[in-house]
Design an enzyme around this catalytic site. Structure first.
Site: not given
Ligand code: AMP
Ligand code: MG
Length: 522
Positions: A101, A123, A135, A193, A200, A270, A280
């Site tokens: 999510g 973001k 966080d 964004r 997705r 995702d 992303d």
């Molecule tokens: P990514 O592969 O970097 O796109 O992220 C994978 C998942 O981790 C997604 O659900 C993002 O929303 C979550 N995510 C990544 N960084 C953070 C963050 N600093 N705080 C909260 N959720 C995060």
């Molecule tokens: Mg992502």
């Protein structure tokens, strides 16, 4: 106060999470959860894309107002909007990871301007029910990379989400950049964004994994109605047509990545847009030396699943996962399988066509496959800069003796002395075949050069360039962000004033963190 034509659909049509508390949880039978952005302590605009602003009906002047800063930093929620985070799951590095999510993305609203829908999403604006243990924040470093690269990709002609603005929040964020036990405070930032939709593959997979067919159907019907209006069929036929279009759009995006040497770095399901947009921007990178085995993502160092040369097959693997989800909506999965089979044939065709155009060939000859394959082998022999090589290639002339043609490429090699006799011979052989091939083409040298230069970019956001912009931005100097934003609006033009950025990666950047090695920390 500026005016936007707000026309929300996602949060109006699709089922909402009834729980409005902002705490980490599993969310079932809902497409999203309402959540408010965190109010930043001292928001400040670093850069706005005037182009993107125009597309949603704002002027450049609007982007300079306090209202703009407040709206797109999360400080002020516009009246008549109800921000939310989306619920989706995904396969991460080949394994089903369950619910993920929008952990740090908050959708503000949808805007309709000149008949085009734009979802606007912050973001880094704080935690959501999907933040798990993290966080919800983002640092300036990764936000500069996302803002500049998404705009640059668009101008290269690669399907991508866009970026309206980059703001500092005025708050500090703790990150252990290389995951090596050295956490440090960094400046927090928020990017806004923009895309027609941020749905997705993982949104569909989430419902499928829970066997929630009614909601899977609602989401799919919504997506078709709003973003695939050409599909007029109903029932299973609509789902087959939808999947076929997703396969095609994803394939087009992948061929475009290979064309410009872009490596996404984290092609988890995702991170795959249902619209076939690059989405992303994390530990992405640009091929400098041409190397099919290269990935910028240090988290993927061991298996290199998301290396440049593997992007097409991973894209197909991801489409299989989407097909598995959509299969719940139809009785007969064969048309879905057929679309996946077609990907293989169409990709091979599209890739060859793309490489032929990079070589300046309008016509097709059987031997072109060998010409392309041997070029890829040669480019991998010694460090050869992909962008510079293809740009210089347009200088080759039909009357060039092969040694002459090859010598025009000298600047593309990181160390031309490193080529041994056999390797030099391979290049001479290749240029002999290439010049002979050019002679079969109708176009004059001049006509071909013009065309090739509109296909092989002169300027891309090299990894070290983004890092230079970040280093300056961390000191409060946004000059390079502006320079690169302007330069990358016209990546195919000569732009003599930016010539110094048409250069190989400097030696200091070879193994510098942020230049050749990036972690997922952001
Ligand atoms: P990514 O592969 O970097 O796109 O992220 C994978 C998942 O981790 C997604 O659900 C993002 O929303 C979550 N995510 C990544 N960084 C953070 C963050 N600093 N705080 C909260 N959720 C995060
Ligand atoms: Mg992502």
């Amino acid at each position: 106060m500026f005016k936007l034509n707000i026309v929300d659909t996602f949060n109006k049509v699709l089922p909402a999470d009834p729980n409005v508390e902002n705490s980490p949880r599993q969310v079932e039978e809902a497409c999203f959860s309402y959540v408010k952005p965190l109010v930043p302590s001292n928001p400040e605009l670093v850069h706005a894309s005037a182009e993107m602003a125009k597309l949603i009906g704002l002027t450049e002047e609007d982007t300079k107002t306090a209202d703009f800063v407040n709206a797109f930093s999360g400080a002020h929620v516009l009246t008549d909007t109800k921000p939310y985070a989306m619920c989706y799951g995904g396969h991460q590095f080949g394994h089903w990871a369950g619910q993920l999510g929008d952990g740090r993305a908050i959708n503000l609203m949808e805007v309709l301007h000149e008949d085009k829908p734009w979802a606007l999403q912050l973001k880094g604006a704080g935690p959501t029910p999907y933040s798990r243990t993290a966080d919800g924040l983002a640092v300036l470093r990764s936000s500069v990379r996302e803002h500049l690269c998404s705009e640059a990709m668009h101008h290269l002609g690669v399907p991508s989400t866009r970026s309206l603005s980059l703001m500092l929040t005025g708050d500090m964020v703790m990150r252990d950049m290389m995951y090596d036990g050295n956490p440090a405070l960094e400046k927090g930032a928020v990017v806004c964004r923009a895309a027609p939709s941020f749905i997705r593959f993982g949104n569909f997979q989430m419902f499928a994994s829970r066997n929630d067919v009614p909601n899977l159907k609602k989401l799919t019907d919504y997506t078709i109605k709003h973003f695939f209006p050409a599909i007029k069929k109903e029932g299973p036929d609509a789902y087959y047509a939808f999947f076929e279009e997703v396969v095609t759009n994803t394939m087009v995006m992948l061929i475009e990545w290979q064309r410009v040497g872009f490596v996404h770095g984290v092609m988890n399901t995702d991170n795959m847009s249902i619209l076939g947009l690059t989405i992303d921007y994390g530990p992405y990178g640009w091929l400098e030396p041409y190397d099919k085995g290269w990935t910028p993502n240090t988290t993927d160092r061991q298996h290199k699943r998301y290396r440049y040369g593997n992007q097409p097959s991973v894209g197909l693997w991801n489409l299989y996962q989407l097909a598995n989800a959509l299969a719940l909506l139809v009785e007969d999965p064969k048309p879905l399988e057929a679309a996946l089979e077609r990907f293989k044939v169409q990709f091979a065709y599209g890739y060859t066509k793309m490489m032929s155009l990079k070589l300046g060939l309008d016509t097709q000859a059987n031997a072109d496959l060998i010409l392309i394959k041997s070029l890829e082998d040669n480019l991998s022999m010694a460090e050869t800069d992909m962008t510079i090589f293809f740009r210089l290639l347009s200088n080759v002339e039909k009357t060039d003796p092969s040694a002459n043609a090859f010598s025009r490429m000298a600047d593309a090699f990181y160390d031309i002395e490193a080529l041994n006799e056999t390797e030099l011979q391979k290049w001479i052989q290749w240029f002999t075949a290439y010049v002979a091939r050019l002679q079969v083409e109708q176009a004059t040298d001049y006509e071909r050069k013009i065309k090739m230069n509109m296909y092989n970019p002169k300027y891309v956001l090299r990894n070290y360039m983004a890092q230079l912009a970040i280093d300056d931005a961390n000191k409060g100097d946004y000059g390079l962000i502006n320079t690169f934003y302007e330069m990358l609006k016209k990546p195919y033009h000569e732009q003599a004033e930016y010539e110094k950025w048409f250069a190989k990666r400097p030696e200091w950047a070879r193994s510098k963190v942020g230049c050749s090695m990036l972690s997922c920390s952001s």
